[in-house]
Each structure stands twice: as structure tokens, then as C-alpha cells.
Write a protein that holds these residues in place. Structure first.
Motif, PDB file in Angstrom:
ATOM      1  N   ARG A 277     -79.734  -3.014-134.113  1.00  0.00           N
ATOM      2  CA  ARG A 277     -78.851  -3.248-132.967  1.00  0.00           C
ATOM      3  C   ARG A 277     -79.433  -2.710-131.673  1.00  0.00           C
ATOM      4  NH1 ARG A 277     -74.339  -0.914-136.459  1.00  0.00           N
ATOM      5  NH2 ARG A 277     -73.381  -2.711-137.471  1.00  0.00           N
ATOM      6  N   ASP A 278     -80.355  -1.758-131.782  1.00  0.00           N
ATOM      7  CA  ASP A 278     -80.870  -1.102-130.581  1.00  0.00           C
ATOM      8  C   ASP A 278     -81.763  -2.072-129.801  1.00  0.00           C
ATOM      9  OD1 ASP A 278     -82.222   0.554-128.689  1.00  0.00           O
ATOM     10  OD2 ASP A 278     -81.743   2.291-129.941  1.00  0.00           O
ATOM     11  N   PRO A 279     -81.402  -2.413-128.578  1.00  0.00           N
ATOM     12  CA  PRO A 279     -82.200  -3.388-127.798  1.00  0.00           C
ATOM     13  C   PRO A 279     -83.587  -2.873-127.453  1.00  0.00           C
ATOM     14  CG  PRO A 279     -80.529  -2.352-126.401  1.00  0.00           C
ATOM     15  CD  PRO A 279     -80.234  -1.935-127.819  1.00  0.00           C
ATOM     16  N   ARG A 280     -83.811  -1.567-127.596  1.00  0.00           N
ATOM     17  CA  ARG A 280     -85.119  -1.015-127.257  1.00  0.00           C
ATOM     18  C   ARG A 280     -86.137  -1.213-128.380  1.00  0.00           C
ATOM     19  NH1 ARG A 280     -83.269   4.940-126.128  1.00  0.00           N
ATOM     20  NH2 ARG A 280     -82.059   4.378-127.977  1.00  0.00           N
ATOM     21  N   GLY A 281     -85.667  -1.662-129.559  1.00  0.00           N
ATOM     22  CA  GLY A 281     -86.600  -1.925-130.650  1.00  0.00           C
ATOM     23  C   GLY A 281     -86.617  -0.826-131.683  1.00  0.00           C
ATOM     24  N   SER A 282     -87.389  -1.059-132.767  1.00  0.00           N
ATOM     25  CA  SER A 282     -87.392  -0.155-133.916  1.00  0.00           C
ATOM     26  C   SER A 282     -87.989   1.198-133.601  1.00  0.00           C
ATOM     27  CB  SER A 282     -88.167  -0.785-135.080  1.00  0.00           C
ATOM     28  OG  SER A 282     -89.510  -1.026-134.710  1.00  0.00           O
ATOM     29  N   GLY A 283     -88.802   1.296-132.527  1.00  0.00           N
ATOM     30  CA  GLY A 283     -89.425   2.578-132.220  1.00  0.00           C
ATOM     31  C   GLY A 283     -88.572   3.468-131.344  1.00  0.00           C
ATOM     32  N   ALA A 284     -87.351   3.035-130.999  1.00  0.00           N
ATOM     33  CA  ALA A 284     -86.503   3.799-130.097  1.00  0.00           C
ATOM     34  C   ALA A 284     -85.913   5.012-130.803  1.00  0.00           C
ATOM     35  CB  ALA A 284     -85.381   2.918-129.569  1.00  0.00           C
ATOM     36  N   GLY A 285     -86.021   6.155-130.139  1.00  0.00           N
ATOM     37  CA  GLY A 285     -85.399   7.359-130.664  1.00  0.00           C
ATOM     38  C   GLY A 285     -86.194   7.985-131.794  1.00  0.00           C
ATOM     39  N   PRO A 286     -85.879   9.239-132.106  1.00  0.00           N
ATOM     40  CA  PRO A 286     -86.620   9.939-133.165  1.00  0.00           C
ATOM     41  C   PRO A 286     -86.292   9.392-134.552  1.00  0.00           C
ATOM     42  CG  PRO A 286     -84.739  11.244-132.448  1.00  0.00           C
ATOM     43  CD  PRO A 286     -84.823  10.064-131.516  1.00  0.00           C
ATOM     44  N   ALA A 287     -87.239   9.571-135.463  1.00  0.00           N
ATOM     45  CA  ALA A 287     -86.973   9.183-136.852  1.00  0.00           C
ATOM     46  C   ALA A 287     -85.861  10.049-137.416  1.00  0.00           C
ATOM     47  CB  ALA A 287     -88.248   9.343-137.685  1.00  0.00           C
ATOM     48  N   ARG A 288     -85.121   9.512-138.357  1.00  0.00           N
ATOM     49  CA  ARG A 288     -83.994  10.228-138.962  1.00  0.00           C
ATOM     50  C   ARG A 288     -84.240  10.407-140.452  1.00  0.00           C
ATOM     51  NH1 ARG A 288     -78.607   7.795-135.897  1.00  0.00           N
ATOM     52  NH2 ARG A 288     -79.485   7.852-133.786  1.00  0.00           N
ATOM     53  N   ARG A 289     -84.032  11.624-140.913  1.00  0.00           N
ATOM     54  CA  ARG A 289     -84.162  11.930-142.334  1.00  0.00           C
ATOM     55  C   ARG A 289     -82.810  12.463-142.791  1.00  0.00           C
ATOM     56  NH1 ARG A 289     -89.152  15.348-143.883  1.00  0.00           N
ATOM     57  NH2 ARG A 289     -89.039  14.051-145.727  1.00  0.00           N
ATOM     58  N   ILE A 290     -82.113  11.671-143.570  1.00  0.00           N
ATOM     59  CA  ILE A 290     -80.751  11.996-143.996  1.00  0.00           C
ATOM     60  C   ILE A 290     -80.778  12.454-145.450  1.00  0.00           C
ATOM     61  CG2 ILE A 290     -78.427  11.085-144.355  1.00  0.00           C
ATOM     62  CD1 ILE A 290     -79.051   9.024-142.138  1.00  0.00           C
ATOM     63  N   GLU A 291     -80.167  13.591-145.734  1.00  0.00           N
ATOM     64  CA  GLU A 291     -80.042  14.098-147.102  1.00  0.00           C
ATOM     65  C   GLU A 291     -78.568  14.174-147.477  1.00  0.00           C
ATOM     66  OE1 GLU A 291     -83.868  16.761-148.350  1.00  0.00           O
ATOM     67  OE2 GLU A 291     -82.114  17.815-147.593  1.00  0.00           O
ATOM     68  N   LEU A 292     -78.232  13.672-148.647  1.00  0.00           N
ATOM     69  CA  LEU A 292     -76.866  13.712-149.155  1.00  0.00           C
ATOM     70  C   LEU A 292     -76.819  14.622-150.377  1.00  0.00           C
ATOM     71  CD1 LEU A 292     -76.019   9.899-148.917  1.00  0.00           C
ATOM     72  CD2 LEU A 292     -75.634  11.677-147.210  1.00  0.00           C
ATOM     73  N   LEU A 293     -75.732  15.358-150.522  1.00  0.00           N
ATOM     74  CA  LEU A 293     -75.617  16.306-151.619  1.00  0.00           C
ATOM     75  C   LEU A 293     -75.082  15.639-152.883  1.00  0.00           C
ATOM     76  CD1 LEU A 293     -74.121  19.489-149.901  1.00  0.00           C
ATOM     77  CD2 LEU A 293     -76.508  18.896-150.289  1.00  0.00           C
ATOM     78  N   PRO A 294     -75.692  15.933-154.033  1.00  0.00           N
ATOM     79  CA  PRO A 294     -75.136  15.464-155.310  1.00  0.00           C
ATOM     80  C   PRO A 294     -73.969  16.337-155.726  1.00  0.00           C
ATOM     81  CG  PRO A 294     -77.066  16.798-155.715  1.00  0.00           C
ATOM     82  CD  PRO A 294     -76.924  16.721-154.218  1.00  0.00           C
ATOM     83  N   GLU A 295     -73.314  15.972-156.820  1.00  0.00           N
ATOM     84  CA  GLU A 295     -72.240  16.795-157.367  1.00  0.00           C
ATOM     85  C   GLU A 295     -72.431  16.956-158.859  1.00  0.00           C
ATOM     86  OE1 GLU A 295     -68.318  15.003-157.312  1.00  0.00           O
ATOM     87  OE2 GLU A 295     -69.194  13.010-157.054  1.00  0.00           O
ATOM     88  N   LEU A 296     -71.776  17.958-159.414  1.00  0.00           N
ATOM     89  CA  LEU A 296     -71.855  18.214-160.848  1.00  0.00           C
ATOM     90  C   LEU A 296     -70.606  17.663-161.522  1.00  0.00           C
ATOM     91  CD1 LEU A 296     -73.516  19.752-163.094  1.00  0.00           C
ATOM     92  CD2 LEU A 296     -71.854  21.601-162.791  1.00  0.00           C
ATOM     93  N   LYS A 297     -70.786  16.806-162.526  1.00  0.00           N
ATOM     94  CA  LYS A 297     -69.667  16.279-163.315  1.00  0.00           C
ATOM     95  C   LYS A 297     -69.648  17.041-164.655  1.00  0.00           C
ATOM     96  CE  LYS A 297     -68.874  12.705-160.482  1.00  0.00           C
ATOM     97  NZ  LYS A 297     -69.202  11.333-160.893  1.00  0.00           N
ATOM     98  N   VAL A 298     -68.701  17.930-164.808  1.00  0.00           N
ATOM     99  CA  VAL A 298     -68.618  18.743-166.026  1.00  0.00           C
ATOM    100  C   VAL A 298     -67.866  17.964-167.100  1.00  0.00           C
ATOM    101  CG1 VAL A 298     -67.810  20.907-167.036  1.00  0.00           C
ATOM    102  CG2 VAL A 298     -68.692  20.878-164.700  1.00  0.00           C
ATOM    103  N   ARG A 299     -68.540  17.763-168.242  1.00  0.00           N
ATOM    104  CA  ARG A 299     -67.942  17.024-169.349  1.00  0.00           C
ATOM    105  C   ARG A 299     -68.053  17.864-170.628  1.00  0.00           C
ATOM    106  NH1 ARG A 299     -71.172  12.665-166.731  1.00  0.00           N
ATOM    107  NH2 ARG A 299     -69.770  11.573-165.306  1.00  0.00           N
ATOM    108  N   GLY A 300     -68.215  17.217-171.759  1.00  0.00           N
ATOM    109  CA  GLY A 300     -68.099  17.939-173.018  1.00  0.00           C
ATOM    110  C   GLY A 300     -69.362  18.524-173.597  1.00  0.00           C
ATOM    111  N   SER A 301     -70.488  18.442-172.884  1.00  0.00           N
ATOM    112  CA  SER A 301     -71.751  18.875-173.490  1.00  0.00           C
ATOM    113  C   SER A 301     -72.173  20.287-173.113  1.00  0.00           C
ATOM    114  CB  SER A 301     -72.878  17.903-173.100  1.00  0.00           C
ATOM    115  OG  SER A 301     -73.122  17.964-171.702  1.00  0.00           O
ATOM    116  N   THR A 302     -71.332  21.003-172.368  1.00  0.00           N
ATOM    117  CA  THR A 302     -71.674  22.377-172.004  1.00  0.00           C
ATOM    118  C   THR A 302     -70.517  23.316-172.298  1.00  0.00           C
ATOM    119  OG1 THR A 302     -70.985  21.894-169.713  1.00  0.00           O
ATOM    120  CG2 THR A 302     -73.343  21.769-170.208  1.00  0.00           C
TER     121      THR A 302
END
Length: 376
Positions: free
Chosen positions: A338-363
Motif C-alpha cells: 500500500r505504501d506509495p513510496r515502494g517496498s524500500g520505504a521505512g525500516p525493515a520490521r522483525r516481528i516475534e510472536l509468543l507461543p503458549e503451553l497447552k498442558v494436557r495428560g502427558s506431564t
């Protein structure tokens, strides 16, 4: 001072009603809050019946001439992006399900390509898609080794269109380090697994991982670091999760079998963390054949959570936000398109998302006996 929640939601509601529809990403930028925050607000407003929620879009409940989200401006070559994932990789297929509705709601079509299990398979697929008019790239290269990652750096960085890496964290300092990327914080996932087991009282743990992808290598390094910093652990060991879990497997190199029950027995371990689900489920079967019960004699934590819940003993698992990785990567790509300035506009972005722990019957907490039955 942080804006009150209800005031922020009133602003969201006013914006949506004025336009008929608004993208969550646009609202987040306007309100200067995270996409996750706006998404939660939209979900709550939808539950209250004050607006309607779509994939990445909030729509007004009031009559409007056109409540469709504004499409990405056309380039003349068609509104298409190429998405490339490795063959036989169900984990990454789930990222597709997260990316697809975001792009489709923006009027962008996905050209999906499945890269076969051979070195360099991604480059011709991407180049062909770009020649056919694709305007952007979402990609999860296989990268079984650091050498494969380095070999892809030149062409990936020279594509000339917006490109976002999914679940790939390039080597620091490499040319690829400057590309946009969205991935799971696997250090945090390793932390969740180790913290869960040590809180239950486990002091001797086997970590069995793969070593044939950036995710696997990040997880191996994180587990070693975290376990090494845990003084309460009496003993731990890091090994491969299966004979085909190494980067040289495809080259035909013979690799000795991985005897995980034997490793557990040798360490007198009461718990095991495995990457990924299939190897963890097979370990449970193998332990049962040796008379070792899960979780009574040995606790098992899987890492991936694609099929971990389907075992005869549902497995406790670290669950990366696979769909959200795809969604965030698609939103980042749309931001570039969407950025009219092109793909090189602005700094690169590195996004990290946190996982979660699903506790079930094996522990569970370890038994008081020194050695579980069947492993003397």
C-alpha cells in the motif's frame, strides 16, 4: 497516559461506522496501539453486537452503501502475491490459513507454490510467479543448513518486490537480516517447556530436537542455554529426535539410529521435551513397548502442537501461534504494497510472536521411585 479502554473502543466504533468497514491494521496505526489490542477490542464490540467482525476487518452494523474493505491499489499486473512453503510441512501450512483471509479481504489473490525437498527449489518458483505478475512474496525457505540460507541471500534480497519471511530468523549480520520477517519466539517456547517440567519437580530431562531448519536450530540453542542456566537440574542431555532429524539426512548420509528410550534410561531421566509432535507420539509408543508409562514413569512435552492433542495420551505441547504468524506476515506485506513510496520505504520490521503451553495428560510430577519400571 494510557487511553481508557472504553474510550478507545468508542473511537474504533466511530471510525467503523463512518467508513462502513475498516481494517484492523489501519485502526491500530491510527490509534497508535498494537494490532492485537485492536483485534481484542473488535472482538468485544462484536460480542456486544455493536459491529461485525471479519478476517482482519471490522464492519459496521449500520446500513452502508459499501462495507467492503478498500482493496490494494492495482499495479496493472494483477493483485497477486506468491506464497511459498516447503512440501510435507503441516506446521507451515497452518500459516497459510492465517495469511489467506487477510489477503483475500484486501482483494489480493494468493498464488501458492509448494517447494519440493531439494536444495534451491524456491528460487525458480518465485521467479516464475513474479514473471506472471505477482507483486509480493511470502516465503518460508527450507534452509536445512546455514549454507543453504547463505546461498539464498543474494536472490531473495534482490527480488525488487516486498518480501516477508515467515518463521525464519536469518543469521544476524547476514544480508537476509534486513528483510521483513515474522516468526515465533522459540526461546520463549523452550522456556515454557523447561519451566513447566522443573515446576513439577523434574530434575533429569532429555531434550530431543531436530537440527534441519532455522526453527530447529533456534530451539536447540535455546534449550541448551536455558537448561544450562537451571541449577536445579541434576542432569540433562540434548540429542536428535529421530534418525532423519539432521541437516545431512537428504544427502544420503547414514546416521545411526536414535535410541531415545536408551538415552532416557542412561540419564535416569523422568521427562523429555521433543521437537516435533510425530517424534513425540512415536516416543510414547516406544516407551509403552518397553513398559514405561506416560506420564506416570516419564513426562513428555511436544513442540509444535499440530497433532499433539490426538495421541492416545494427549500430549502437553508448546504451541507456536502458527496462524497468527501467517496473519501478521500478510498484514506486513500489505503494508508494503500500500505504501506509495515502494517496498524500500521505512525500516525493515522483525516481528516475534509468543507461543503458549497447552498442558494436557502427558506431564505430571515424577514418581518417588529412583528408576521407573522397565528401564533398569
Amino acid at each position: 497516559m494510557r487511553e481508557p479502554v472504553e474510550l478507545r473502543r468508542q473511537r474504533i466504533l466511530a471510525a467503523v461506522q463512518a467508513r462502513g468497514a475498516a481494517r484492523v491494521t489501519d485502526l491500530a496505526a491510527e490509534l497508535e496501539v498494537s494490532v492485537v489490542t485492536v483485534r481484542r477490542d473488535v472482538e468485544e464490540l462484536a460480542r456486544e453486537g455493536r459491529l461485525r467482525r471479519g478476517h482482519g476487518v471490522a464492519r459496521s452494523t449500520l446500513p452502508a452503501p459499501d462495507a467492503r474493505p478498500e482493496p490494494v491499489a492495482a499495479s496493472g499486473d494483477g493483485d497477486t502475491v506468491v506464497l511459498v512453503v516447503p512440501a510435507r510441512h503441516s506446521y507451515l501450512y497452518e500459516t497459510l490459513h492465517g495469511a489467506r483471509p487477510v489477503l483475500e479481504d484486501a482483494g489480493v489473490r494468493i498464488a501458492l507454490h509448494i517447494a519440493p525437498q531439494v536444495a534451491g527449489a524456491e528460487q525458480p518458483l518465485v521467479e516464475r510467479a513474479l514473471a506472471d505478475g505477482a507483486r509480493g512474496v511470502l516465503i518460508a525457505p527450507r534452509w536445512r543448513s546455514l549454507a543453504a540460507e547463505e546461498a539464498d541471500a543474494k536472490w531473495l534480497c534482490g527480488l525488487g518486490v516486498p518480501t516477508v519471511l515467515m518463521e525464519r530468523r536469518p543469521r544476524p549480520g547476514s544480508a537476509l537480516h534486513a528483510l521483513d520477517s515474522v516468526c515465533t519466539d522459540h526461546w520463549y517456547g523452550a522456556h515454557l517447556a523447561v519451566a513447566h517440567l522443573t515446576a513439577l519437580g523434574h530434575r533429569r530431562i532429555v531434550f530431543a530436537t531436530r537440527d534441519d531448519s532455522p526453527t530447529a536450530r533456534a530451539l536447540r540453542a535455546a534449550l541448551a542455554e536455558i537448561a544450562g542456566a537451571r541449577p536445579e537440574l541434576d542432569a540433562w542431555v540434548l540429542t536428535l529426535s529421530s534418525p532423519d532429524a539432521g541437516p545431512d539426512h537428504m544427502a544420503g548420509t547414514d546416521r545411526p539410529g536414535v535410541d531415545l528410550p536408551g538415552v532416557l534410561r542412561e540419564l535416569d531421566a523422568t521427562a523429555c521435551v521433543l521437537h516435533g509432535d510425530v517424534d513425540a507420539l512415536m516416543l510414547v509408543q516406544d516407551l509403552a513397548a518397553h513398559g514405561v508409562r506416560v506420564p506416570e514413569d516419564c513426562s513428555v512435552v511436544a513442540y509444535d502442537d499440530v497433532v499433539a492433542a490426538l495421541g492416545s495420551t494427549p500430549l502437553t505441547a508448546v504451541s507456536p501461534p502458527k496462524g497468527e504468524v501467517g496473519r501478521a506476515a500478510a498484514e506486513l506485506l500489505l503494508h508494503r504494497l500500500r505504501d506509495p513510496r515502494g517496498s524500500g520505504a521505512g525500516p525493515a520490521r522483525r516481528i516475534e510472536l509468543l507461543p503458549e503451553l497447552k498442558v494436557r495428560g502427558s506431564t505430571r510430577a515424577p514418581a518417588s521411585s529412583v528408576s521407573p519400571p522397565g528401564v533398569e
